[in-house]
Design an enzyme around this catalytic site. Structure first.
Site, PDB file in Angstrom:
ATOM      1  N   HIS C 120       0.863  -1.177   0.000  1.00  0.00           N
ATOM      2  CA  HIS C 120       0.000   0.000   0.000  1.00  0.00           C
ATOM      3  C   HIS C 120       0.908   1.239   0.000  1.00  0.00           C
ATOM      4  O   HIS C 120       2.024   1.184   0.532  1.00  0.00           O
ATOM      5  CB  HIS C 120      -0.834  -0.046   1.286  1.00  0.00           C
ATOM      6  N   ASP C 197       3.200  -4.197   7.878  1.00  0.00           N
ATOM      7  CA  ASP C 197       1.998  -3.386   7.734  1.00  0.00           C
ATOM      8  C   ASP C 197       0.815  -4.318   7.981  1.00  0.00           C
ATOM      9  O   ASP C 197       0.393  -5.061   7.101  1.00  0.00           O
ATOM     10  CB  ASP C 197       1.939  -2.783   6.326  1.00  0.00           C
ATOM     11  N   GLN C 200      -4.366  -4.680   7.164  1.00  0.00           N
ATOM     12  CA  GLN C 200      -5.401  -5.616   6.721  1.00  0.00           C
ATOM     13  C   GLN C 200      -5.406  -6.885   7.565  1.00  0.00           C
ATOM     14  O   GLN C 200      -6.380  -7.644   7.546  1.00  0.00           O
ATOM     15  CB  GLN C 200      -5.208  -5.980   5.242  1.00  0.00           C
ATOM     16  N   LYS C 223     -10.288   0.035  10.855  1.00  0.00           N
ATOM     17  CA  LYS C 223     -10.495  -1.141  10.014  1.00  0.00           C
ATOM     18  C   LYS C 223     -10.819  -2.362  10.859  1.00  0.00           C
ATOM     19  O   LYS C 223     -10.986  -3.453  10.335  1.00  0.00           O
ATOM     20  CB  LYS C 223      -9.241  -1.428   9.175  1.00  0.00           C
ATOM     21  N   CYS C 361      -4.807   2.613  -3.594  1.00  0.00           N
ATOM     22  CA  CYS C 361      -3.513   3.004  -3.031  1.00  0.00           C
ATOM     23  C   CYS C 361      -2.443   1.950  -3.277  1.00  0.00           C
ATOM     24  O   CYS C 361      -1.522   1.790  -2.462  1.00  0.00           O
ATOM     25  CB  CYS C 361      -3.623   3.295  -1.537  1.00  0.00           C
TER      26      CYS C 361
END
Ligand code: PLP
Ligand code: PLP
Lengths: 152, 405, 405, 152
Positions: C120, C197, C200, C223, C361
């Site tokens: 991303h 990261d 998600q 999220k 993104c």
């Protein structure tokens, strides 16, 4: 709802068979506009004659049906126009899209007006307004002889 | 003046330690009116989507609301088209953004910047980083005996190496209000940009950024009856073009490839990642809340309370107010003879009175004033004369406990 | 599996364009359960005070609630005492913090870092800043035809100049899940720290940070069914000591004078200014919400839906799913022949279906896959088979409109 | 409420007339602890004999009544104790404060216990716990011969 009015036949026709969709062999004006939100881009090429009329105009770009159709129709409408009347049409079209008001186009000749007015529903889809105006921003920029990429 | 206004703030329905809450810590953070609380719930319950990314209706609507707050903030600060509003997470981030982005482009080794002795740590630490990184020299405009800035000495501090001046709009300890227009006028003569820490100013003082004509004005949502999690930066547009982005991620780019990246322009460049969406949307209600009451009424209300409190405390010989500024907002700090501010705060708390003890993130000012810490009283629209009576009683209680011995 | 769960999410009570909302954009941001919304209101209505500063009861209670979320987040990510949780404004800030603070101390001109083609922009732009500032060389671990990372090529990318590896836990476009343990094992052999990261991953994948043994894990509250305005960083404690602070202001200092500043230690050093207080407090409800449903059930639910959707879409010859990862989470993206993703998104929106069109993104990944944009479908706990049917119908509608010509 | 129990006579006595409130002329151990939240600081000086017993102990510091009283009482309690029993008392006191449980102090001799137990109410004021333990953290650190300032 108005989704079918948004994707009118003329728009679908131009989006699937865009006219003047290439880089001109010879041009003396060009500018690229970019929609940061969706990644659409429109690069407009213009051959302006000594008498400042638009001899030829074309575009390259990536984008949705609205954007491609708008680019294609724009090249048809602006071709052979004087620089001055091109600015005027660009201005009218932008206003028209934002306000969804066909009377704004009253000064445009009828054959052009018919084409342009097929974008009447775009105003109902605020996120799509930029899709329709993007190539026009590029064209205006090109006519002003600004070659820097614009984030429209 | 604001009759029954406490009813708009649900927090006052509860008891604190069995007492009615006397909230005298608005300079720390203000309580929230029902309209702001409802705006948050309502957004999450009926309208939530990430902004600026989706093109479906929910997302479009959310983006419009988000931008509406920006538009209304522009009027709120009195901005002309020369200014833009950037959303951050708090005033602290806004101040860091200014210091970092400005320095990256315009400050070199050995350059000088001017702060004041009144500054909150939020308007000092980011410049200290530059001292470490670039050997920047930090000068402090001093205060006089009344606790007001000696603006007449500013000119003497300026040298050809001075690159920026950063000052608070109002001291969060003494309530001293900075004569911003004077400072900007002097800075202009030398072509030096001025950054204002407006964290205490935005909700409590007259704010007309066009008139002030500063380059940057940083403030926080949570101190203006708004939600936590959102800060603001009013910035002269030209700096947005000059600056590189502060934080990088989604939403602030134009085009990305493995080799290079083109940044977005304008405010977008500075708003990376998912922003405090519900917070920005709800902040719009804070603006409405303040506008409805009208700034001039708020200022008068808080000043009247301050005057009253100071008068009443004068009759208590053991209470020493830190300074008496010429031009004061609704904040002051004091100490009680021989009682530490934390003891005062703890004892007042038992009476339902919330005041802050400590150095209020202004250690330099406390050092200058030669006190280790202080008790701070700060007013909001919901305070009234009863709160001042409660405070005076509470102070006597402190004295009684410590006299007992 | 989660019968009647939609009832817990007030957003589904409303119609979108006259239709029931079919929300397929959870990878962008998830909708909020009533318990989280109530936690925000409740905190503002009954318990609000700034944390970590006041010593009166309201402030003490608020601080305890704030810290409770931190404690519960540690269990949520499966952290041992080696790890701490730092609060930020979003995953993007967490990733910027890691890149900036790490680089300040440990990266010098010409050093190399390794990302992947799946990243991303939030895990690329901060490293790009370093490329500008320090001539850092960025290498990208490529993907194979299925869209999975070619982990077997990682070793080849590593040189003595490689200083850090930063990878996503799961692609937010294709749903490809990164074999983190394999990557960390390789990195360890070379003594290279690994930043993940987890934006998600956190709400949708199994998460045991001890087992992964990465150095940093960044994610976002919004999220994971939580409020906007708060990001998280799980960080190995030792880095907190090594790093200088990212943002400077109140609350992160130890001692301040005109000449020098001593920073606080541990997480405090990284939390400057008024934090997203209500957001952190409410985030605790998101954790409870996820824990109550149980991660393993969530994973199964979302995977089942993904499999079902992919199967149904297979019968439509005009639909091209971008990649078919071996190990996939509840996200995938597709294109319909000759129809641009934005047109698809607009048309689906008229049917009440929220999907995102664009590059999400991840422009590099789209370039690698040689598509300009795509339509993304991502699942949350509230989705069900009806949503998939609606999607399939909606896609047919798109085709009909474009066939019309 | 317990506010009067918090500010007991002994605590007020020690806070207004702190004992051993100076820097020792000669010392071989010292450490400073700091409470970031409120700015309180406690600097403890110890003269440890060859047989590792605390010959002399003193403190300098700034802080609230609880902190000053705790510092003062601590110096009285730890004086003349062996290093080992000092560690044990420090440990017990810290536990006692956190748990508000007097039985934790059972191993401490009675005259000391009386003094220490005057802090029984501190646990009810969570933000004040650090005020009471700050000098003890400094003393422990000094005994461990760590001179680096600690952010307690
Ligand atoms: C994989 C990934 N990383 C990072 C981010 C950035 O998260 P946030 O916008 O919450 O900062 C996102 C979400 O947009 C994401 O999907
Ligand atoms: C004058 C001043 N500046 C800056 C700040 C920092 O604001 P925030 O904590 O919202 O970042 C504060 C509040 O603490 C303040 O009073």
């Amino acid at each position: 709802m108005s989704i079918k009015k948004l994707y009118q036949d003329l728009i679908l026709d131009h989006s699937t068979n865009p006219r003047n969709n290439k880089e001109l062999d010879s041009f003396n004006r060009n500018a690229e506009a970019f929609n940061q939100l969706c990644g659409d881009r429109s690069h407009v090429f213009i051959k302006l004659s000594d008498s400042t009329s638009i001899e030829e105009i074309s575009f390259k770009g990536e984008g949705c049906a609205i954007c491609i159709a708008s680019s294609s129709i724009m090249t048809e409408v602006l071709k052979q126009k004087s620089e001055k009347s091109a600015f005027s049409i660009i201005h009218s079209f932008t206003k028209f899209i934002e306000k969804a008001d066909e009377t704004v186009l009253s000064s445009v000749i009828e054959s052009d007006r018919t084409k342009l007015s097929s974008f009447i529903s775009v105003a109902k889809f605020p996120m799509r307004v930029k899709c329709a105006t993007l190539p026009w921003i590029a064209a205006e920029s090109a006519l002003h002889n600004k070659t820097k990429k614009i984030n429209a | 003046m604001f009759k029954d206004i406490k009813n708009q703030f649900p927090i006052f329905k509860n008891k604190t330690n069995g007492k009615d809450l006397v909230y005298l810590d608005s300079a720390n953070s203000s309580q929230k009116p029902q309209s702001v609380i409802d705006a948050v719930s309502n957004f999450y319950s009926n309208e939530f989507a990430n902004v600026g990314r989706g093109i479906y209706s929910l997302a479009v609507n959310a983006s419009e609301k988000y931008e509406l707050t920006r538009t209304n903030l522009k009027s709120f600060v009195g901005a002309s088209d020369d200014y833009e509003i950037v959303f951050t997470k708090n005033a602290t981030e806004s101040l860091n953004l200014v210091a970092t982005c400005f320095a990256e482009k315009f400050i070199k080794d050995g350059d000088e910047i001017i702060l004041t002795e009144l500054e909150h740590h939020a308007n000092y630490v980011p410049w200290h980083f530059l001292r470490k990184r670039k050997n920047v020299v930090i000068k402090f405009l001093p205060i006089d005996e009344q606790g007001d800035l000696k603006v007449e000495e500013l000119e003497k501090l300026i040298t050809p190496k001075t690159k920026i001046i950063s000052v608070t709009h109002m001291s969060n300890v003494t309530g001293s209000i900075t004569p911003l227009e004077e400072i900007v006028a002097i800075a202009k003569k030398h072509n030096i940009p001025v950054s204002v820490d407006g964290t205490q100013g935005a909700a409590h003082l007259d704010l007309d950024i066009k008139k002030i004509d500063c380059d940057f004005y940083s403030f926080s949502g949570h101190k203006m009856y708004g939600p936590t999690g959102v800060g603001l930066l009013a910035i002269k547009y030209k700096w947005l073009n000059d600056f590189d982005p502060f934080i990088g991620g989604g939403g602030m780019i134009d085009y990305v490839s493995k080799k290079d990246i083109a940044y977005a322009r304008g405010v977008w460049k500075m708003e990376a990642g998912t922003m405090p969406t519900a917070e920005v949307v709800a902040l719009n209600e804070s603006i409405s809340f303040i506008n409805k009451l009208e700034k001039k009424n708020i200022i008068k209300h808080e000043l009247d309370l301050t005057q009253l409190a100071l008068e009443k405390l004068k009759t208590n010989n053991s209470v020493k107010v830190l300074t008496s500024p010429k031009n004061q907002g609704g904040v002051f700090s004091f100490n009680i003879d021989k009682i530490h501010s934390h003891d005062v705060s703890t004892i007042l708390d038992q009476e339902g009175i919330a005041v802050r003890g400590g150095h209020h993130c202004c250690q330099i000012l406390h050092e200058v004033l030669n006190v280790n810490s202080s008790v701070r009283v700060s007013f909001g629209v919901y305070n009234d004369e009863n709160d001042i009576d409660a405070l005076c009683e509470g102070i006597k209680k402190c004295q009684k406990i410590f006299e007992k011995k």
